[in-house]
Design an enzyme around this catalytic site. Structure first.
Site, PDB file in Angstrom:
ATOM      1  N   GLU A  49       0.817  -1.211   0.000  1.00 19.92           N
ATOM      2  CA  GLU A  49       0.000   0.000   0.000  1.00 19.92           C
ATOM      3  C   GLU A  49       0.851   1.261   0.000  1.00 19.92           C
ATOM      4  OE1 GLU A  49      -0.495  -2.635   1.841  1.00 19.92           O
ATOM      5  OE2 GLU A  49      -2.594  -3.266   1.674  1.00 19.92           O
ATOM      6  N   PHE A 116     -12.215  -7.566  13.465  1.00 20.09           N
ATOM      7  CA  PHE A 116     -11.090  -8.018  12.653  1.00 20.09           C
ATOM      8  C   PHE A 116     -10.668  -6.913  11.683  1.00 20.09           C
ATOM      9  CE2 PHE A 116      -9.514 -10.163   8.751  1.00 20.09           C
ATOM     10  CZ  PHE A 116      -8.316 -10.599   9.297  1.00 20.09           C
ATOM     11  N   GLN A 117      -9.397  -6.599  11.684  1.00 19.21           N
ATOM     12  CA  GLN A 117      -8.811  -5.564  10.826  1.00 19.21           C
ATOM     13  C   GLN A 117      -9.434  -4.185  11.030  1.00 19.21           C
ATOM     14  OE1 GLN A 117      -8.529  -7.186   6.768  1.00 19.21           O
ATOM     15  NE2 GLN A 117      -6.523  -7.986   7.359  1.00 19.21           N
ATOM     16  N   LYS A 166     -17.724  -0.687   5.389  1.00 16.99           N
ATOM     17  CA  LYS A 166     -18.115  -1.628   4.341  1.00 16.99           C
ATOM     18  C   LYS A 166     -19.613  -1.603   4.080  1.00 16.99           C
ATOM     19  CE  LYS A 166     -17.147  -6.307   2.785  1.00 16.99           C
ATOM     20  NZ  LYS A 166     -16.516  -7.601   3.109  1.00 16.99           N
ATOM     21  N   MET A 488      24.204   8.463   3.270  1.00 14.86           N
ATOM     22  CA  MET A 488      24.043   9.769   3.909  1.00 14.86           C
ATOM     23  C   MET A 488      24.293   9.683   5.411  1.00 14.86           C
ATOM     24  SD  MET A 488      23.720  12.878   3.613  1.00 14.86           S
ATOM     25  CE  MET A 488      22.993  13.556   2.128  1.00 14.86           C
TER      26      MET A 488
HETATM   27  C1  TPP Z   1      12.337   5.411   5.776  1.00 17.45           C
HETATM   28  C2  TPP Z   1      13.622   6.052   6.181  1.00 17.45           C
HETATM   29  N1  TPP Z   1      14.404   5.454   7.105  1.00 17.45           N
HETATM   30  C3  TPP Z   1      15.576   6.027   7.477  1.00 17.45           C
HETATM   31  C4  TPP Z   1      15.973   7.210   6.938  1.00 17.45           C
HETATM   32  C5  TPP Z   1      17.292   7.863   7.350  1.00 17.45           C
HETATM   33  N2  TPP Z   1      18.203   7.943   6.199  1.00 17.45           N
HETATM   34  C6  TPP Z   1      18.321   9.053   5.456  1.00 17.45           C
HETATM   35  S1  TPP Z   1      19.345   8.884   4.185  1.00 17.45           S
HETATM   36  C7  TPP Z   1      19.706   7.301   4.610  1.00 17.45           C
HETATM   37  C8  TPP Z   1      20.667   6.486   3.822  1.00 17.45           C
HETATM   38  C9  TPP Z   1      20.172   6.169   2.465  1.00 17.45           C
HETATM   39  O1  TPP Z   1      20.999   5.153   1.941  1.00 17.45           O
HETATM   40  P1  TPP Z   1      20.917   4.739   0.428  1.00 17.45           P
HETATM   41  O2  TPP Z   1      19.508   4.531   0.043  1.00 17.45           O
HETATM   42  O3  TPP Z   1      21.845   3.644   0.168  1.00 17.45           O
HETATM   43  O4  TPP Z   1      21.394   6.071  -0.304  1.00 17.45           O
HETATM   44  P2  TPP Z   1      22.849   6.770  -0.256  1.00 17.45           P
HETATM   45  O5  TPP Z   1      22.805   7.795   0.844  1.00 17.45           O
HETATM   46  O6  TPP Z   1      23.840   5.718   0.018  1.00 17.45           O
HETATM   47  O7  TPP Z   1      22.975   7.415  -1.578  1.00 17.45           O
HETATM   48  C10 TPP Z   1      19.002   6.940   5.775  1.00 17.45           C
HETATM   49  C11 TPP Z   1      19.108   5.639   6.451  1.00 17.45           C
HETATM   50  C12 TPP Z   1      15.101   7.813   5.991  1.00 17.45           C
HETATM   51  N3  TPP Z   1      15.376   8.980   5.427  1.00 17.45           N
HETATM   52  N4  TPP Z   1      13.960   7.201   5.620  1.00 17.45           N
END
Ligand code: TPP
Ligand code: MG
Lengths: 581, 162
Positions: A49, A116-117, A166, A488
Site C-alpha cells: 500500500e 477483525f482488521q 463496508k 548519507m
Molecule cells: C524510511 C527512512 N528510514 C531512514 C531514513 C534515514 N536515512 C536518510 S538517508 C539514509 C541512507 C540512504 O541510503 P541509500 O539509500 O543507500 O542512499 P545513499 O545515501 O547511500 O545514496 C538513511 C538511512 C530515511 N530517510 N527514511
C-alpha cells in the site's frame, strides 16, 4: 438502486480521475468489485500500500504543471492496509502534494469493537492530512469525495482521507437522492484561500526590490506547482536578481541560467548559501523556510529584509519574520511582478562580482573530482555519474530521486532544464519513495523519459514495486547507485561520529538476478568509461531498464551546513574535513 | 516581536463548525505543537451548527501566539479565530466547591461572595457554586480554607470582548 460503492466511483469519474492505485482486502472489496464492473479508470495494483500511495503522489506531482492537473488516488483495505498507507500520506502532507486516500473500514455495526482488521484510521490520519472523512451513509459519499478533493487541491495542496465503512459501500441511497456534481459547492465558511495579492503589499515589495543592493530570490515548490518559472525568469532578468532554489523549487527554470545559484540550504551550493548570508533582501516565493534551508534560525540571513510570498498564511512569520507578507498565489504574484513597469533594472555590479567569487570558491576542486570520476576506493563518484546523466539527457528528462547522498548530488549536479521535472521526498525524506513515485510520474507524463534514481538502501525499501513495473510495463529507467552503505548516514558518521559506522554497511543481493526475475534488462557498471554508454543503452531500450553503478562509499556530499549550525558554518571543501578519514 | 519575562496569559476565541472530530483535532494540535494551553471550553452558539471555543494559554511571544491562531484557522472546520484583547474582554469561569462549613463560615462567605448553596448535609458538608473571574474563585477557595475544601470543579474560561 444506486449504492455507495457506485457513488464512490461516479464521484471519482466526475472529478476526472484516470488512475487508481491500490491493494484489495475485505473491507474495500465492494468498491474493487464495482471498479471491475465499470472499468472507468485504469487500476494499478501496487505490491504494497505504501507503493500505491507513492504512485498516486507521482500522478499529482507530475501533472500539477500540465494543462490537466490530476489528483492521485490510492485505495486500501481497513486495518493493516490503511496503516501501510500512513508513511506516504504523511510524506504528501510534508511536501504539500494533493492526494486522495480511500480506505475501507469495518462495518458501522462493529466499529469500536476491535473487529477483525479494525484500526482507527481517521484518528491516525488526522494529524497527517488536510482533512479526514468517514461518511456514515451512502447519501453522503458523493459530497464527501467532492469536498475532499476540493480541500486537497485548493490553496496549499495536501492529502485527504476518506474512510468508508463496508456497509456504507453497499448501502442503497435513500429515495429521491440527488446530487449535482457541477453545482456542488463545499460548505466551508472558514476555509479561505486568497489567490490575489493585495496591491498595497505588492507596491511595498516592489519598493524594497528597487532599493535593494544585494537581493536574492528564494524559489520554492510553489513556483513549480504554479508553473510560474517563466514569469520568474522574466522578472528576475529585468530586476537583475540572482535565484537560489529550495529542493522542491529546482526545475522551476533551467538551473544553468546565468542568474541561477543552484540549491540553497544544508547541501546547497557555495554561491547560493554565501549569497543568502550577504543578501540585504530575500524575496521568498512559495516556500516555507524549512530548517534544511535556513540552518540555525538565529544566524539566518542576518542582514536581509524578507518579502514572503506564500499561499498558506500559517507559514508567514512562522520561522522567519517578514517585512512584507504576501499571502497569495505565487503564480499570480509573479505574473504581476513580471509585468510591473515599476520594477527598475539595476546593474548591481558589486553584488554580481561577489557572487562570481563565491562561484569560483570550490568550482575547481569539484571539477577536478568529476574529471577523476572515481573516489578514494577507486569506485565511481556519484557526481561523475550525474554529470554524465545530464549530458545524455541534455537535462531534459524527468528525475525521480530517493533519499540520501544520491538525492543531494542529483539536486546539486543534475542540469535541470524542463519545468517540473524533479520529484523526490523532501519534507519527510522517505527512503523508498522513488521507485513507486516514478511509476505514477511516468503514467502522468507518458511522453517524457523518467529516471528513478536510488541508493542501495532505499531501493530495498520498496523493491517489490518492480512487480508493478513488470506487470504494467512501465517504461522507467532505474538507476541504482550502489555504494554498499546507507551513505548519507555514513557521511554523518564520518563527520560527526568519529567514523564509527553503526548500522550503515549493508550486504545486498545480486541486483542483476533480481532484475532478471522481474524480466527487466540490467547492466552493472564499474568503470568511468562505461557510464555514458550504459546510460545511453538505457535510453535506447524500449521499456524499463535497470542500471547498477558501483559507487565509492567515501564520497562526501559538500557543501554541508552541519546540523544545528548556521549557514556561515558551512563546510565547503574536502580539505576542511581532512581527507584521511 | 517577543516580549520577555513571565509568559503572558492569553485567550483565543474561535468559532468552529460543529462536526465530528473538531475537538479531537484541536486537542491534537495543542499537543503536537506543544502549546501551553491552560483551559479549553466549548459551547453552542445561537447559530445552529456553529460552536464557540475559548482557549487560554500562557505564551510570552506574540508571534507564537499568532501561530496558534493561524494553525487553528488552517483547519477547514474553523470559521475564524483570534486573540482577545486582554483589557477589552471579560474572562469568567464557574466553580462548584464541596467543603465542610459551619454556619459561621457560611455566613462569612455569603457576606463576601455572590455564591449559591446547592446542597447542605449533616456534619456540615456543603456544595456551593460561584461564578466570576479566576481571582474571585481563588479568593473564595482561600476564604473557605484549604483544610476544609473537599473537592473543586472549575469550568475553565469562557470569554467575550466588549
Ligand atoms: C524510511 C527512512 N528510514 C531512514 C531514513 C534515514 N536515512 C536518510 S538517508 C539514509 C541512507 C540512504 O541510503 P541509500 O539509500 O543507500 O542512499 P545513499 O545515501 O547511500 O545514496 C538513511 C538511512 C530515511 N530517510 N527514511
Ligand atoms: Mg547507499
Amino acid at each position: 438502486m444506486t449504492t455507495g460503492k457506485e457513488l464512490v466511483l461516479k464521484a471519482l469519474e466526475d472529478l476526472g480521475v484516470r488512475y487508481v492505485f491500490g491493494y484489495t482486502g475485505g473491507a474495500i472489496m465492494p468498491i474493487f468489485d464495482e471498479m471491475e464492473r465499470r472499468k472507468c479508470f485504469t487500476f494499478i495494483m501496487a505490491r504494497h500500500e505504501q507503493g500505491a500511495a507513492f504512485m498516486a503522489q507521482g500522478i499529482s506531482r507530475a501533472s500539477q504543471s500540465t494543462a490537466d492537473p490530476q489528483i492521485g488516488v490510492c485505495m486500501a483495505t481497513s486495518g493493516p492496509g490503511a496503516m501501510n498507507l500512513v508513511t506516504a500520506v504523511a510524506d504528501a502532507m510534508m511536501d504539500s502534494v494533493p492526494l486522495l486516500a480511500v480506505t475501507g473500514q469495518v462495518a458501522t455495526g462493529v466499529i469500536a469493537t476491535d473487529a477483525f482488521q479494525e484500526s482507527d484510521v481517521v484518528g491516525v490520519m488526522m494529524p497527517l492530512t488536510k482533512q479526514t472523512y468517514m461518511p456514515l451513509a451512502a447519501d453522503r459519499i458523493e459530497e464527501t469525495l467532492h469536498e475532499a478533493i476540493y480541500v486537497a487541491m485548493t490553496g496549499r495542496g495536501g492529502p485527504v482521507l476518506v474512510d468508508i465503512p463496508k456497509d456504507v459501500q453497499t448501502q442503497a441511497v435513500s429515495d429521491g437522492y440527488r446530487f449535482d456534481p457541477s453545482a456542488f459547492q463545499p460548505e466551508l465558511p472558514g476555509f479561505y484561500y486568497s489567490p490575489a495579492p493585495e496591491r498595497e503589499a505588492v507596491r511595498r515589495a516592489v519598493a524594497l526590490i528597487n532599493q535593494s543592493e544585494r537581493p536574492i530570490v528564494l524559489c520554492g515548490h510553489g513556483v513549480v506547482s504554479r508553473s510560474a518559472g517563466e514569469d520568474l525568469r522574466i522578472f528576475a532578468e529585468k530586476a537583475r536578481i540572482p535565484i537560489g532554489f529550495t529542493l522542491h523549487g529546482l526545475s522551476a527554470l533551467p538551473v544553468d541560467h546565468p542568474l541561477s545559484l543552484g540549491m540553497v540550504g544544508m547541501h546547497g551550493t557555495v554561491e547560493a548559501n554565501r549569497a543568502l548570508l550577504h543578501a540585504d533582501l530575500i524575496l521568498s516565493l512559495g516556500m516555507r523556510f524549512d530548517d534544511r534551508v535556513t540552518g540555525k534560525l538565529e544566524t539566518f540571513a542576518p542582514n536581509a529584509k524578507v518579502i514572503h510570498v506564500e499561499i498558506d498564511p500559517s507559514e508567514i512569520d512562522k520561522n522567519v519574520s517578514t517585512m512584507v507578507a504576501l499571502n497569495a498565489d505565487v503564480g499570480e504574484v509573479l505574473r504581476l511582478l513580471a509585468r510591473d513597469p515599476q520594477i527598475t533594472s539595476q546593474p548591481r555590479r558589486a553584488w554580481f562580482e561577489s557572487i562570481e567569487a563565491f562561484r569560483r570558491e570550490t568550482a575547481a576542486e569539484v571539477e577536478e573530482e568529476i574529471a577523476a570520476g572515481v573516489g578514494r576506493e577507486g569506485r565511481l563518484l556519484m557526481k561523475y555519474i550525474v554529470r554524465r546523466l545530464s549530458e545524455v539527457t541534455a537535462g531534459k528528462d524527468i528525475i525521480v530521486s530517493d533519499v540520501g547522498q544520491h538525492q543531494m548530488i542529483l539536486a546539486r549536479f543534475y542540469n535541470f532544464q524542463t519545468p517540473n521535472s524533479w520529484f523526490t521526498s523532501g519534507g519527510a525524506g522517505t527512503m523508498g519513495c522513488a521507485l513507486p513515485m516514478a511509476v505514477g510520474v511516468k503514467l502522468a507524463r507518458p511522453g517524457e523519459r523518467v529516471w528513478a534514481v536510488m541508493g542501495d538502501g532505499g531501493f530495498q525499501m520498496n523493491l517489490q514495486e518492480l512487480g508493478t513495473v513488470m506487470e504494467y510495463q512501465i517504461d522507467i529507467k532505474i538507476v541504482l547507485l550502489n555504494n554498499g552503505y546507507l551513505g548519507m548516514v555514513r557521511q554523518w558518521q564520518t563527520l560527526f561520529y568519529d567514523g564509527r559506522y553503526a548500522g550503515t554497511p549493508l550486504k545486498s543481493p545480486d541486483f542483476g538476478l533480481i532484475a532478471q526475475a522481474y524480466g527487466i534488462p540490467y547492466r552493472r557498471v564499474t568503470d568511468t568509461d562505461e557510464v555514458g554508454e550504459a546510460l545511453r543503452q538505457a535510453v535506447d531500450h524500449p521499456g524499463a531498464f535497470m542500471l547498477e553503478l558501483r559507487c565509492d562509499p567515501s564520497e562526501i556530499v559538500l557543501p554541508m551546513v552541519p546540523a544545528g549550525g548556521g549557514i556561515a558554518d558551512m563546510i565547503v571543501s574536502k580539505k576542511q574535513i581532512g581527507e584521511s578519514k | 516581536m517577543s516580549s520577555n519575562g513571565q509568559p503572558k496569559r492569553r485567550a483565543i476565541l474561535a468559532f468552529v463548525l460543529n462536526r465530528s472530530g473538531v475537538l479531537n483535532k484541536i486537542s491534537m494540535l495543542i499537543r503536537r505543537k506543544m502549546y501551553n494551553v491552560e483551559t479549553l471550553t466549548v459551547c453552542a452558539t445561537l447559530q445552529p451548527g456553529i460552536s464557540r471555543l475559548t482557549l487560554t494559554l500562557r505564551e510570552a511571544n506574540d508571534a507564537k501566539a499568532l501561530q496558534v491562531v493561524k494553525q487553528l484557522e488552517k483547519m477547514t472546520e474553523v470559521i475564524s479565530a483570534r486573540e482577545l484583547d486582554i483589557d477589552q474582554s471579560f474572562w469568567r469561569e464557574v466553580a462548584i466547591v464541596k467543603f465542610e462549613g459551619d454556619n459561621n463560615l457560611l455566613a462569612a462567605l455569603d457576606q463576601r461572595f455572590p455564591m449559591e448553596i446547592l446542597d447542605r448535609r449533616e456534619r456540615g458538608l456543603c456544595v456551593a457554586q460561584i461564578a466570576g473571574t479566576s481571582k474571585r474563585i481563588d479568593d473564595f477557595i482561600a476564604a473557605i480554607g484549604k483544610e476544609k475544601v473537599v473537592e473543586v470543579a472549575r469550568s475553565g474560561f469562557t470569554a467575550m470582548e466588549m
